[in-house]
Scaffold this motif. Structure first.
Motif, PDB file in Angstrom:
ATOM      1  N   LYS A   2       1.930   2.384  58.448  1.00 55.79           N
ATOM      2  CA  LYS A   2       2.068   2.314  60.344  1.00 55.79           C
ATOM      3  C   LYS A   2       3.007   2.480  60.964  1.00 55.79           C
ATOM      4  O   LYS A   2       3.595   1.512  60.515  1.00 55.79           O
ATOM      5  CB  LYS A   2       0.475   1.245  60.309  1.00 55.79           C
ATOM      6  CG  LYS A   2      -0.247   2.327  61.876  1.00 55.79           C
ATOM      7  CD  LYS A   2      -0.957   0.394  62.089  1.00 55.79           C
ATOM      8  CE  LYS A   2      -1.207   0.971  63.932  1.00 55.79           C
ATOM      9  NZ  LYS A   2      -2.160  -0.249  64.279  1.00 55.79           N
ATOM     10  N   ILE A   3       2.866   4.000  61.919  1.00 58.66           N
ATOM     11  CA  ILE A   3       4.284   3.955  62.684  1.00 58.66           C
ATOM     12  C   ILE A   3       3.676   4.216  64.045  1.00 58.66           C
ATOM     13  O   ILE A   3       2.677   4.781  64.300  1.00 58.66           O
ATOM     14  CB  ILE A   3       4.749   5.543  62.579  1.00 58.66           C
ATOM     15  CG1 ILE A   3       5.340   5.393  60.587  1.00 58.66           C
ATOM     16  CG2 ILE A   3       5.288   5.924  63.168  1.00 58.66           C
ATOM     17  CD1 ILE A   3       6.199   4.570  59.950  1.00 58.66           C
ATOM     18  N   GLN A   4       4.503   3.847  64.633  1.00 57.39           N
ATOM     19  CA  GLN A   4       4.174   3.653  66.136  1.00 57.39           C
ATOM     20  C   GLN A   4       5.354   3.652  66.923  1.00 57.39           C
ATOM     21  O   GLN A   4       6.400   2.746  66.829  1.00 57.39           O
ATOM     22  CB  GLN A   4       3.202   2.193  67.123  1.00 57.39           C
ATOM     23  CG  GLN A   4       1.890   1.720  66.250  1.00 57.39           C
ATOM     24  CD  GLN A   4       1.710   0.693  66.499  1.00 57.39           C
ATOM     25  OE1 GLN A   4       2.063  -0.683  65.995  1.00 57.39           O
ATOM     26  NE2 GLN A   4       0.709   0.306  66.953  1.00 57.39           N
ATOM     27  N   LEU A   5       5.487   4.374  68.296  1.00 60.32           N
ATOM     28  CA  LEU A   5       5.952   4.141  69.346  1.00 60.32           C
ATOM     29  C   LEU A   5       6.136   4.629  69.618  1.00 60.32           C
ATOM     30  O   LEU A   5       5.102   4.314  70.682  1.00 60.32           O
ATOM     31  CB  LEU A   5       7.182   5.817  68.623  1.00 60.32           C
ATOM     32  CG  LEU A   5       7.762   5.920  69.248  1.00 60.32           C
ATOM     33  CD1 LEU A   5       9.678   5.358  68.531  1.00 60.32           C
ATOM     34  CD2 LEU A   5       8.329   7.425  70.139  1.00 60.32           C
ATOM     35  N   LYS A   6       6.337   2.825  70.693  1.00 55.17           N
ATOM     36  CA  LYS A   6       5.892   2.073  71.412  1.00 55.17           C
ATOM     37  C   LYS A   6       6.963   1.846  72.750  1.00 55.17           C
ATOM     38  O   LYS A   6       7.801   2.078  72.523  1.00 55.17           O
ATOM     39  CB  LYS A   6       5.598   0.715  71.624  1.00 55.17           C
ATOM     40  CG  LYS A   6       4.397   0.723  71.012  1.00 55.17           C
ATOM     41  CD  LYS A   6       3.988  -0.677  71.117  1.00 55.17           C
ATOM     42  CE  LYS A   6       2.853  -1.421  69.864  1.00 55.17           C
ATOM     43  NZ  LYS A   6       2.741  -3.003  69.795  1.00 55.17           N
ATOM     44  N   ILE A  69      10.330   1.902  71.156  1.00 54.36           N
ATOM     45  CA  ILE A  69      10.955   1.062  69.770  1.00 54.36           C
ATOM     46  C   ILE A  69      10.019   1.237  68.477  1.00 54.36           C
ATOM     47  O   ILE A  69       8.477   1.691  69.289  1.00 54.36           O
ATOM     48  CB  ILE A  69      10.425  -0.720  70.461  1.00 54.36           C
ATOM     49  CG1 ILE A  69      10.882  -0.819  71.258  1.00 54.36           C
ATOM     50  CG2 ILE A  69      10.549  -1.231  69.137  1.00 54.36           C
ATOM     51  CD1 ILE A  69      12.754  -1.082  71.140  1.00 54.36           C
ATOM     52  N   MET A  70      10.478   1.211  67.709  1.00 57.20           N
ATOM     53  CA  MET A  70       9.074   2.674  66.016  1.00 57.20           C
ATOM     54  C   MET A  70       9.204   0.666  65.628  1.00 57.20           C
ATOM     55  O   MET A  70      10.087   0.649  65.158  1.00 57.20           O
ATOM     56  CB  MET A  70      10.048   3.658  65.422  1.00 57.20           C
ATOM     57  CG  MET A  70       8.815   3.757  64.509  1.00 57.20           C
ATOM     58  SD  MET A  70      10.236   5.098  64.249  1.00 57.20           S
ATOM     59  CE  MET A  70      11.030   4.603  62.261  1.00 57.20           C
ATOM     60  N   TYR A  71       7.827   0.504  65.618  1.00 55.75           N
ATOM     61  CA  TYR A  71       7.326  -0.131  65.226  1.00 55.75           C
ATOM     62  C   TYR A  71       6.570  -0.217  63.784  1.00 55.75           C
ATOM     63  O   TYR A  71       6.435   1.211  63.485  1.00 55.75           O
ATOM     64  CB  TYR A  71       6.311  -1.010  65.454  1.00 55.75           C
ATOM     65  CG  TYR A  71       6.234  -1.930  66.277  1.00 55.75           C
ATOM     66  CD1 TYR A  71       7.148  -2.684  66.351  1.00 55.75           C
ATOM     67  CD2 TYR A  71       6.796  -0.878  67.844  1.00 55.75           C
ATOM     68  CE1 TYR A  71       7.172  -3.718  67.601  1.00 55.75           C
ATOM     69  CE2 TYR A  71       7.095  -1.813  69.152  1.00 55.75           C
ATOM     70  CZ  TYR A  71       7.611  -3.267  68.905  1.00 55.75           C
ATOM     71  OH  TYR A  71       8.073  -3.883  69.860  1.00 55.75           O
ATOM     72  N   VAL A  72       7.489  -0.075  62.508  1.00 56.45           N
ATOM     73  CA  VAL A  72       6.569   0.247  60.747  1.00 56.45           C
ATOM     74  C   VAL A  72       6.137  -0.428  60.372  1.00 56.45           C
ATOM     75  O   VAL A  72       6.174  -2.222  59.799  1.00 56.45           O
ATOM     76  CB  VAL A  72       7.708   0.467  60.077  1.00 56.45           C
ATOM     77  CG1 VAL A  72       6.926   1.070  58.400  1.00 56.45           C
ATOM     78  CG2 VAL A  72       8.325   1.755  60.414  1.00 56.45           C
ATOM     79  N   LEU A 102      17.544   0.046  62.229  1.00 59.03           N
ATOM     80  CA  LEU A 102      18.304  -0.857  62.497  1.00 59.03           C
ATOM     81  C   LEU A 102      18.973  -0.272  60.435  1.00 59.03           C
ATOM     82  O   LEU A 102      18.765   0.078  59.459  1.00 59.03           O
ATOM     83  CB  LEU A 102      17.886  -1.873  61.919  1.00 59.03           C
ATOM     84  CG  LEU A 102      16.871  -2.636  62.864  1.00 59.03           C
ATOM     85  CD1 LEU A 102      16.298  -4.243  61.948  1.00 59.03           C
ATOM     86  CD2 LEU A 102      18.056  -3.619  63.223  1.00 59.03           C
ATOM     87  N   PRO A 103      20.425  -1.038  60.307  1.00 58.18           N
ATOM     88  CA  PRO A 103      20.751  -0.530  59.126  1.00 58.18           C
ATOM     89  C   PRO A 103      20.383  -0.353  58.009  1.00 58.18           C
ATOM     90  O   PRO A 103      20.178  -0.018  57.282  1.00 58.18           O
ATOM     91  CB  PRO A 103      22.255  -1.487  59.526  1.00 58.18           C
ATOM     92  CG  PRO A 103      22.500  -1.480  60.442  1.00 58.18           C
ATOM     93  CD  PRO A 103      21.524  -2.171  61.319  1.00 58.18           C
ATOM     94  N   GLU A 104      20.418  -1.684  57.266  1.00 60.52           N
ATOM     95  CA  GLU A 104      19.080  -2.057  56.574  1.00 60.52           C
ATOM     96  C   GLU A 104      18.116  -1.157  56.621  1.00 60.52           C
ATOM     97  O   GLU A 104      17.287  -1.285  55.229  1.00 60.52           O
ATOM     98  CB  GLU A 104      18.300  -3.447  56.562  1.00 60.52           C
ATOM     99  CG  GLU A 104      17.140  -4.204  57.743  1.00 60.52           C
ATOM    100  CD  GLU A 104      17.128  -5.148  58.097  1.00 60.52           C
ATOM    101  OE1 GLU A 104      18.107  -5.860  58.881  1.00 60.52           O
ATOM    102  OE2 GLU A 104      16.834  -5.912  57.856  1.00 60.52           O
ATOM    103  N   TYR A 105      17.395  -0.879  57.314  1.00 66.38           N
ATOM    104  CA  TYR A 105      16.389   0.202  57.043  1.00 66.38           C
ATOM    105  C   TYR A 105      17.188   2.445  56.625  1.00 66.38           C
ATOM    106  O   TYR A 105      16.076   2.913  56.813  1.00 66.38           O
ATOM    107  CB  TYR A 105      15.523   0.199  57.928  1.00 66.38           C
ATOM    108  CG  TYR A 105      14.469  -1.314  57.864  1.00 66.38           C
ATOM    109  CD1 TYR A 105      13.103  -1.417  57.512  1.00 66.38           C
ATOM    110  CD2 TYR A 105      14.551  -2.315  59.010  1.00 66.38           C
ATOM    111  CE1 TYR A 105      12.240  -2.141  56.719  1.00 66.38           C
ATOM    112  CE2 TYR A 105      13.908  -3.387  59.080  1.00 66.38           C
ATOM    113  CZ  TYR A 105      13.446  -3.468  58.417  1.00 66.38           C
ATOM    114  OH  TYR A 105      12.078  -4.255  58.069  1.00 66.38           O
ATOM    115  N   ARG A 106      18.318   2.003  57.217  1.00 63.92           N
ATOM    116  CA  ARG A 106      18.728   3.370  56.837  1.00 63.92           C
ATOM    117  C   ARG A 106      18.269   4.153  55.333  1.00 63.92           C
ATOM    118  O   ARG A 106      18.196   3.174  54.567  1.00 63.92           O
ATOM    119  CB  ARG A 106      20.201   3.136  57.632  1.00 63.92           C
ATOM    120  CG  ARG A 106      19.733   3.406  59.073  1.00 63.92           C
ATOM    121  CD  ARG A 106      21.361   3.059  59.206  1.00 63.92           C
ATOM    122  NE  ARG A 106      21.791   2.704  60.814  1.00 63.92           N
ATOM    123  CZ  ARG A 106      22.965   2.578  61.623  1.00 63.92           C
ATOM    124  NH1 ARG A 106      23.833   2.695  60.697  1.00 63.92           N
ATOM    125  NH2 ARG A 106      22.862   1.608  62.127  1.00 63.92           N
ATOM    126  N   GLY A 107      18.560   5.761  55.791  1.00 63.80           N
ATOM    127  CA  GLY A 107      18.346   5.902  54.200  1.00 63.80           C
ATOM    128  C   GLY A 107      16.513   6.304  53.616  1.00 63.80           C
ATOM    129  O   GLY A 107      17.025   6.600  52.465  1.00 63.80           O
TER     130      GLY A 107
END
Ligand SMILES: CC(C)(COP(=O)(O)OP(=O)(O)OC[C@H]1O[C@@H](n2cnc3c(N)ncnc32)[C@H](O)[C@@H]1OP(=O)(O)O)[C@@H](O)C(=O)NCCC(=O)NCCS
Length: 173
Positions: A2-6, A69-72, A102-107
Motif C-alpha cells: 500500500k503506497i500513500q503520499l501524505k 511523505i511516502m508511506y509503504v 531512505l538509503p536502506e530502501y533505494r534500488g
C-alpha cells in the motif's frame, strides 16, 4: 503493497523524527534540513514546512512548496517536495520537484513511485508543465525522470555542475 503520499503534518512530527535523522543531510543537491535538529527544533521546522505549503511566512525569494511523505505499508520510506510555482531562478535550476528515499530502501523502485505520485499531486494542483533538474552523474534520479515520462529538454552547466532539465506534461499522466 500500500503506497500513500501524505503532506507533512504537525501531528506526525513525533513519529517522523527518526525518519528525518536517518535521511542524509545533503546529497546531489537534495537537502534534508531536518537532519541533526533536536526534537524541539524539528517540531518548529515541521511547522515552517506547513506554513510554506500555505504560502505563509515565506522568506524573500522563496515560493510556496509542500513536503510529502511516502508511506509503504504504513512505514515512511521517502520524502518529496513540490513547489507550487517557479520564479526565474528556479526555472534555471531547482525546478518543481525533489525526491529523497531512505538509503536502506533505494534500488527497489520507490524512486520511480514517489516521482510519479508527486507528479500526480502537481496535476491535482493545476500545474500543467513540471520542470525537474537532475545532476548528470545522478543516474538513479534522471532514470526516474525518464521512466515517469519526462522529456529531456537540455543539458546545461549550472553552478559548475552538468545538469539535465526534464519537462513533464501532466495531462499525459
Ligand atoms: C534518486 C533516488 C530518489 C532514486 O530512488 P531509488 O528508490 O533508488 O530509485 P529506483 O529504485 O526507483 O530506481 C530508479 C532507476 O534508477 C536505476 N538505478 C538505481 N540505482 C542505480 C545505480 N546505482 N546506477 C544506475 N542506475 C541505478 C534503477 O535501475 C531504476 O531504473 P529502472 O527503473 O529503469 O530499472 C534516490 O537514489 C535518492 O534518494 N538519492 C539521494 C537524493 C537525490 O539524489 N535525489 C534526487 C535529486 S532531487
Amino acid at each position: 503493497m500500500k503506497i500513500q503520499l501524505k503532506p507533512l503534518q504537525l501531528s506526525d512530527a513525533n513519529t517522523l523524527y527518526d525518519f528525518f535523522q536517518k535521511l542524509p543531510a545533503s546529497e546531489n543537491g537534495k537537502n534534508n534540513r531536518a537532519h541533526g535538529l533536536s526534537k524541539e527544533e524539528f517540531a518548529v521546522w515541521v511547522q515552517k514546512e506547513i506554513d510554506s505549503s500555505h504560502g505563509k511566512n515565506l522568506r524573500d525569494g522563496y515560493v510556496p512548496g509542500t513536503t510529502f511523505i511516502m508511506y509503504v505499508d504504513g512505514k515512511p520510506v521517502g520524502v518529496s517536495n513540490l513547489r507550487h510555482y517557479l520564479n526565474d531562478n528556479l526555472k534555471k535550476d531547482g525546478g518543481h520537484i525533489g525526491t529523497h528515499i531512505l538509503p536502506e530502501y533505494r534500488g527497489q523502485g520507490y524512486g520511480n513511485i514517489i516521482k510519479l505520485e508527486t507528479l500526480k499531486k502537481a496535476k491535482e494542483m493545476g500545474i500543467k508543465q513540471v520542470l525537474i533538474f537532475n545532476h548528470d552523474d545522478n543516474i538513479p534520479a534522471w532514470r526516474t525522470s525518464e521512466k515517469m515520462g519526462g522529456k529531456l529538454d537540455s543539458i546545461n552547466i549550472v553552478n559548475g555542475i552538468k545538469t539535465r532539465k526534464y519537462v513533464f506534461d501532466t495531462s499525459k499522466l
